[in-house]
Design an enzyme around this catalytic site. Sequence first.
Site, PDB file in Angstrom:
ATOM      1  N   GLU A  15       0.856  -1.384  -0.027  1.00 49.72           N
ATOM      2  CA  GLU A  15       0.037   0.004  -0.134  1.00 49.72           C
ATOM      3  C   GLU A  15       0.980   1.267   0.112  1.00 49.72           C
ATOM      4  OE1 GLU A  15      -3.061  -0.240  -0.553  1.00 49.72           O
ATOM      5  OE2 GLU A  15      -3.103  -2.257  -0.518  1.00 49.72           O
TER       6      GLU A  15
ATOM      7  N   TRP B  65       1.704   1.669  -3.526  1.00 43.88           N
ATOM      8  CA  TRP B  65       0.834   2.225  -4.149  1.00 43.88           C
ATOM      9  C   TRP B  65       0.861   3.971  -4.132  1.00 43.88           C
ATOM     10  CZ3 TRP B  65      -2.501   1.148  -8.026  1.00 43.88           C
ATOM     11  CH2 TRP B  65      -2.764  -0.060  -8.418  1.00 43.88           C
TER      12      TRP B  65
ATOM     13  N   TRP C 267     -20.780  12.258 -19.607  1.00 44.36           N
ATOM     14  CA  TRP C 267     -21.185  12.390 -18.486  1.00 44.36           C
ATOM     15  C   TRP C 267     -22.479  13.179 -18.252  1.00 44.36           C
ATOM     16  CZ3 TRP C 267     -18.243   9.789 -15.221  1.00 44.36           C
ATOM     17  CH2 TRP C 267     -16.951   9.305 -15.577  1.00 44.36           C
TER      18      TRP C 267
ATOM     19  N   ASN D 258     -11.042   3.061   3.188  1.00 44.75           N
ATOM     20  CA  ASN D 258     -10.649   3.084   1.672  1.00 44.75           C
ATOM     21  C   ASN D 258     -11.512   2.335   0.698  1.00 44.75           C
ATOM     22  OD1 ASN D 258      -8.540   2.900  -0.883  1.00 44.75           O
ATOM     23  ND2 ASN D 258      -8.700   0.807  -0.269  1.00 44.75           N
TER      24      ASN D 258
ATOM     25  N   TRP E 237     -16.194  11.947 -12.540  1.00 44.10           N
ATOM     26  CA  TRP E 237     -15.278  11.762 -11.576  1.00 44.10           C
ATOM     27  C   TRP E 237     -14.620  13.147 -10.687  1.00 44.10           C
ATOM     28  CZ3 TRP E 237      -9.889  13.125 -11.775  1.00 44.10           C
ATOM     29  CH2 TRP E 237      -9.344  13.151 -13.254  1.00 44.10           C
TER      30      TRP E 237
ATOM     31  N   TRP F  88      -9.287   8.190  -8.230  1.00 40.30           N
ATOM     32  CA  TRP F  88     -10.508   8.654  -8.650  1.00 40.30           C
ATOM     33  C   TRP F  88     -10.786   7.866 -10.344  1.00 40.30           C
ATOM     34  CZ3 TRP F  88     -15.361   9.796  -7.474  1.00 40.30           C
ATOM     35  CH2 TRP F  88     -15.490  10.280  -6.204  1.00 40.30           C
TER      36      TRP F  88
HETATM   37  P1  FAD Z   1      -3.817   2.131   4.992  1.00 39.80           P
HETATM   38  O1  FAD Z   1      -4.602   0.922   4.708  1.00 39.80           O
HETATM   39  O2  FAD Z   1      -3.014   1.874   6.511  1.00 39.80           O
HETATM   40  O3  FAD Z   1      -2.502   2.397   4.218  1.00 39.80           O
HETATM   41  C1  FAD Z   1      -1.343   2.699   4.515  1.00 39.80           C
HETATM   42  C2  FAD Z   1      -0.852   4.087   3.590  1.00 39.80           C
HETATM   43  O4  FAD Z   1      -0.729   3.461   2.173  1.00 39.80           O
HETATM   44  C3  FAD Z   1      -1.977   4.998   3.488  1.00 39.80           C
HETATM   45  O5  FAD Z   1      -1.954   6.038   4.457  1.00 39.80           O
HETATM   46  C4  FAD Z   1      -1.565   5.673   2.287  1.00 39.80           C
HETATM   47  O6  FAD Z   1      -0.504   6.677   2.269  1.00 39.80           O
HETATM   48  C5  FAD Z   1      -1.221   4.454   1.300  1.00 39.80           C
HETATM   49  N1  FAD Z   1      -2.195   3.888   0.589  1.00 39.80           N
HETATM   50  C6  FAD Z   1      -3.166   3.041   0.751  1.00 39.80           C
HETATM   51  N2  FAD Z   1      -3.938   2.759  -0.018  1.00 39.80           N
HETATM   52  C7  FAD Z   1      -3.582   3.502  -1.207  1.00 39.80           C
HETATM   53  C8  FAD Z   1      -4.045   3.900  -2.435  1.00 39.80           C
HETATM   54  N3  FAD Z   1      -5.164   3.052  -3.024  1.00 39.80           N
HETATM   55  N4  FAD Z   1      -3.818   4.869  -3.032  1.00 39.80           N
HETATM   56  C9  FAD Z   1      -2.510   5.660  -2.909  1.00 39.80           C
HETATM   57  N5  FAD Z   1      -1.853   5.221  -1.652  1.00 39.80           N
HETATM   58  C10 FAD Z   1      -2.409   4.494  -0.656  1.00 39.80           C
HETATM   59  N6  FAD Z   1      -5.436   8.395  -0.130  1.00 39.80           N
HETATM   60  C11 FAD Z   1      -4.755   9.744   0.351  1.00 39.80           C
HETATM   61  O7  FAD Z   1      -3.633   9.560   0.879  1.00 39.80           O
HETATM   62  N7  FAD Z   1      -5.211  10.681  -0.087  1.00 39.80           N
HETATM   63  C12 FAD Z   1      -6.265  10.873  -0.831  1.00 39.80           C
HETATM   64  O8  FAD Z   1      -6.665  12.051  -1.394  1.00 39.80           O
HETATM   65  C13 FAD Z   1      -6.934   9.777  -1.491  1.00 39.80           C
HETATM   66  N8  FAD Z   1      -7.954   9.864  -2.349  1.00 39.80           N
HETATM   67  C14 FAD Z   1      -8.724   8.799  -2.717  1.00 39.80           C
HETATM   68  C15 FAD Z   1      -9.745   8.697  -3.347  1.00 39.80           C
HETATM   69  C16 FAD Z   1     -10.417   7.660  -3.792  1.00 39.80           C
HETATM   70  C17 FAD Z   1     -11.530   7.661  -4.726  1.00 39.80           C
HETATM   71  C18 FAD Z   1     -10.031   6.428  -3.474  1.00 39.80           C
HETATM   72  C19 FAD Z   1     -10.689   4.915  -3.834  1.00 39.80           C
HETATM   73  C20 FAD Z   1      -8.841   6.383  -2.587  1.00 39.80           C
HETATM   74  C21 FAD Z   1      -8.054   7.266  -2.034  1.00 39.80           C
HETATM   75  N9  FAD Z   1      -7.045   7.503  -1.369  1.00 39.80           N
HETATM   76  C22 FAD Z   1      -6.272   8.566  -1.097  1.00 39.80           C
HETATM   77  C23 FAD Z   1      -6.271   6.176  -0.982  1.00 39.80           C
HETATM   78  C24 FAD Z   1      -6.691   5.448   0.236  1.00 39.80           C
HETATM   79  O9  FAD Z   1      -8.095   5.561   0.281  1.00 39.80           O
HETATM   80  C25 FAD Z   1      -6.128   6.076   1.465  1.00 39.80           C
HETATM   81  O10 FAD Z   1      -4.833   6.247   1.284  1.00 39.80           O
HETATM   82  C26 FAD Z   1      -6.348   5.150   2.727  1.00 39.80           C
HETATM   83  O11 FAD Z   1      -7.845   4.859   2.889  1.00 39.80           O
HETATM   84  C27 FAD Z   1      -6.007   5.769   4.016  1.00 39.80           C
HETATM   85  O12 FAD Z   1      -6.180   5.336   5.158  1.00 39.80           O
HETATM   86  P2  FAD Z   1      -5.082   4.417   6.085  1.00 39.80           P
HETATM   87  O13 FAD Z   1      -3.929   5.509   6.380  1.00 39.80           O
HETATM   88  O14 FAD Z   1      -5.642   3.913   6.951  1.00 39.80           O
HETATM   89  O15 FAD Z   1      -4.489   3.450   4.912  1.00 39.80           O
END
Ligand code: FAD
Length: 481
Positions: free
Chosen positions: A278, A281, A310, A345, A363, A386
């Site tokens: 993650e 990612w 759209w 997420n 989006w 997105w």
């Molecule tokens: P954890 O599951 O604990 O993951 C650890 C870290 O990994 C996160 O803090 C984040 O830095 C990174 N990470 C995890 N999943 C993703 C992912 N899919 N993409 C990129 N990095 C990821 N994340 C943001 O930080 N900022 C945003 O503006 C953002 N917008 C999003 C919009 C949409 C539509 C979606 C589907 C996802 C988005 N995310 C975004 C990704 C993800 O949802 C969040 O990073 C995550 O939910 C944060 O919670 P956590 O720290 O508990 O994640």
Amino acid sequence: MPKKKIIVWFRQDLRRADNPALYEAYQEGAHILPIFIQDDKNSGQYKRGAASNWWLHYSLKDLNNNLSDHMAFFKGKADDILPKLIEESGADAVYWNRCYEPWRTSRDKKIKKQLEGDGVEAQSFKGTLIWEPWTIQTGSGTPYKVFTPFYKNGCLGKGDPQEPLPVPDRLTYADKPASAVSLDKLGLLPTDIRWDKKIEPYWKIGEDGANEALFNFIDGGANTYSEDRNRPDKNNTSRLSPYLHFGEISPRTVWNEIRKRQETDSTSLSDTKTYLSEIGWREFCYNLLYHFEDRITDKPLQEKFEAFPWESNKQALQRWKVGQTGYPIVDAGMRQLWETGWMHNRVRMIVASFLIKDLMIHWKEGERWFWDTLVDADLASNTSNWQWVAGSGADASPFFRIFNPITQGEKFDPNGDYIRRWVPELKNIPDKYLNKPWDADEDTLKKAGVKLGKDYPKPIVDHSSARERALEAYKKVKNAA
Ligand code: FAD
């Protein structure tokens, strides 16, 4: 010989630990002038949203406390402010950690050139990512567009990141310049309606808060992360996203602590691997942002999606924003976002799919709402994700994968705890109907104290027909390909 005077320009790295720019200045034994510039002019349409500004205020406050009140704050264009500040302070050098948003990279390049032209040393460092975009390339020297090879061959192929840098133990500071303003003058907090008061209890902003979140996760959610990270009813993810975004903790620190724990403790290799991917990612999203710029922030990365028809529906958009769509898992997510500045997420994917596919709203509308309301709003992650949901991005989920908001709710919130928490008007609805209250008979609804259309909305669209409509619309994209 007088000591060197170095301006350390803090941006998305609001911490002392593992901060290469600060550490370098410290190692040189310099007088340090730590600064932050609120540069709303250069950021254009990517001006920070309201929730991010709120977070930033307290993050800067924490950093300033940790730097014994030596932070100097400025408001305006960084390229105007820095040369004046150098003149005023007599600084010899400016150090910063690199950022990757297009508006920042072009501004920073210009500033570097300008400073060097004026005979001032300008040095930038890597502090926000583990692997910078230009260091990870395919065998043929092009940027990766697919996550797995990017991560496995590109990132992991380079081996584990280096150990994080320690907190400098004693810093010496330069005098604060007279032109600096107070933190309050940056105007980051809301003024009229203090909506931030409701978000406040959910977060401990700053470096200590970041470390607490990391170690709470390591002692808790990390141990079943692979299995439970999709469960919004559980507290199984790290919630590190805003801390990583503002740089209150470095990705290298997170990576190293997670790896260390896995080597010495019970966290399984598969949970560790999933979690680290993650973080991968996050790096991938920055890779896309850096290499594809406006093709990821403004336009569909896959050009054929420009043909998607759209719809503009202000009323539906508004109901989505405020969590009144009549689909409980969607409404729970949107209300969690409004109440806490964060959303799980899995639920982000569900609400995004609903906006794009069930409502056929662009989006970009969802991205802008997230931008304003998320405390972790991040240009790279927000736009890439997105586009991932829309099917128009790199390595995206295919458009025809349309999340069913009913079965998603049943699967990932099986006891209904998440929905009942955020949509309390449905708390007495039996599990069987919780994700589709419109299927419950009059008697059941009456017993639960719910009148549909009054206490809770009827569904804004019928999912099955909305799905068919979206797939029909998608044909335009397929035909344009
Ligand atoms: P954890 O599951 O604990 O993951 C650890 C870290 O990994 C996160 O803090 C984040 O830095 C990174 N990470 C995890 N999943 C993703 C992912 N899919 N993409 C990129 N990095 C990821 N994340 C943001 O930080 N900022 C945003 O503006 C953002 N917008 C999003 C919009 C949409 C539509 C979606 C589907 C996802 C988005 N995310 C975004 C990704 C993800 O949802 C969040 O990073 C995550 O939910 C944060 O919670 P956590 O720290 O508990 O994640």
